[in-house]
Design a protein around this motif. Structure first.
Motif, PDB file in Angstrom:
ATOM      1  N   LEU A 169      47.771 -90.832  20.374  1.00  0.00           N
ATOM      2  CA  LEU A 169      48.889 -90.215  21.091  1.00  0.00           C
ATOM      3  C   LEU A 169      48.548 -90.182  22.572  1.00  0.00           C
ATOM      4  CD1 LEU A 169      49.391 -87.267  18.568  1.00  0.00           C
ATOM      5  CD2 LEU A 169      50.525 -89.506  18.563  1.00  0.00           C
ATOM      6  N   THR A 216      52.075 -83.152  21.479  1.00  0.00           N
ATOM      7  CA  THR A 216      50.886 -83.898  21.049  1.00  0.00           C
ATOM      8  C   THR A 216      50.041 -83.055  20.095  1.00  0.00           C
ATOM      9  OG1 THR A 216      50.826 -85.109  23.152  1.00  0.00           O
ATOM     10  CG2 THR A 216      48.814 -85.091  21.842  1.00  0.00           C
ATOM     11  N   SER A 273      44.114 -87.739  19.892  1.00  0.00           N
ATOM     12  CA  SER A 273      44.392 -87.871  21.319  1.00  0.00           C
ATOM     13  C   SER A 273      43.213 -87.378  22.149  1.00  0.00           C
ATOM     14  CB  SER A 273      45.651 -87.080  21.691  1.00  0.00           C
ATOM     15  OG  SER A 273      46.050 -87.382  23.028  1.00  0.00           O
TER      16      SER A 273
END
Length: 289
Positions: free
Chosen positions: A192, A225, A236
């Motif tokens: 992400l 996220t 991420s």
């Protein structure tokens, strides 16, 4: 504004003498004000028939505009009078979503406790918009994740922190006791990206050199996220402050990537001719950081 006030009063009484008496000035003063205003506008505002005066067509057209000008002037002077005397205090802050959900609550809590009579107004916006908002006077202080180079703005770096690699907590590490294989996760899960305005381009290139088959999904907001990671939708790289609670509560895990040099990110405080209240808030933030 004296001309405008004399015009509106004369229009109300249709008599210069009564207008002068109402405003506590001499009749010649009213006459001079009206002449000056007519000269400025370029048209006669009153028709004079002996002692009586009536508005011309141009005079009637100008009345609502004159009222609006006088009302705005009086409201502005009243506001500034209260402001100067300390009866009306406020500070307007533009802040990035990431800072708003991490450091800002503590800073504002300390400030409002020390200054209960100062109203704090918060505008959450993307970092790229904060500099222009400060420059245009829409806010007094900006708290951004991006530095700005400008002769008109002051930009102070007030805090720095590391970026960490975070992955979903799926239970496997608890059962096996084995360390997280970050490279395996990068090859298996969606990365992400682009939830921070500064570091993603270079970091993504480094990740692709490490795992050429990496898949990515752009998610512009940090809170989205984090939610995706908790739901097992991907992994991420996020500033530590944004995931400190989630890591402590075990809702996501930190992975190590020794082969990657992770970036350090900063918070920047932007100001332009700040008010006394804004300067006080700035001092509070600088003290706390």
């Amino acid at each position: 504004m004296h001309w405008i006030e004399s015009f509106l009063t004369a229009a109300h009484y249709e008599n210069f003498r009564k207008a002068a008496s109402s405003l506590y000035v001499s009749q010649p003063t009213i006459t001079v004000h009206i002449h000056q205003l007519e000269k400025l506008i370029g048209a006669e505002l009153f028709e004079r028939t002996g002692r009586r005066i009536v508005l011309t067509h141009y005079g009637r057209e100008f009345v609502p505009h004159a009222r609006a000008m006088l009302t705005t002037y009086q409201a502005g002077m009243s506001h500034m009078d209260k402001k100067v005397q300390g009866f009306l205090k406020e500070v307007r802050v533009a802040v990035s979503p990431l800072i708003a959900t991490s450091y800002l609550p503590h800073w504002i809590k300390v400030f409002t406790k020390a200054h209960p009579n100062t109203e704090v107004k918060i505008e959450v916006m993307e970092s790229k918009l904060i500099g222009p908002a400060v420059n245009e006077g829409e806010v007094d202080i900006g708290l951004s994740r991006m530095p700005i180079i400008s002769n008109q703005l002051s930009c102070k770096q007030i805090h720095s922190e590391k970026v960490v690699f975070v992955v979903p907590h799926d239970g496997r590490d608890v059962e096996s006791g084995l360390p997280i294989d970050a490279e395996e996760i990068l090859s298996e899960q969606v990365l992400l990206t682009h939830n921070h305005p500064m570091y993603w381009e270079e970091l993504l290139r480094s990740c692709k050199r490490l795992v050429p088959t990496i898949r990515e999904m752009k998610v512009s907001q940090v809170h989205v996220t984090k939610r995706f990671i908790e739901e097992g939708l991907g992994c991420s790289f996020l500033p530590l402050s944004s995931v400190r609670r989630e890591l402590a509560e075990g809702r996501m895990l930190e992975g190590e990537l020794p082969s990657l040099e992770l970036p350090v990110v900063s918070t920047y405080l932007l100001t332009k001719s700040p008010s006394p209240e804004a300067m006080t808030l700035e001092e509070t933030i600088l003290y706390l950081t």
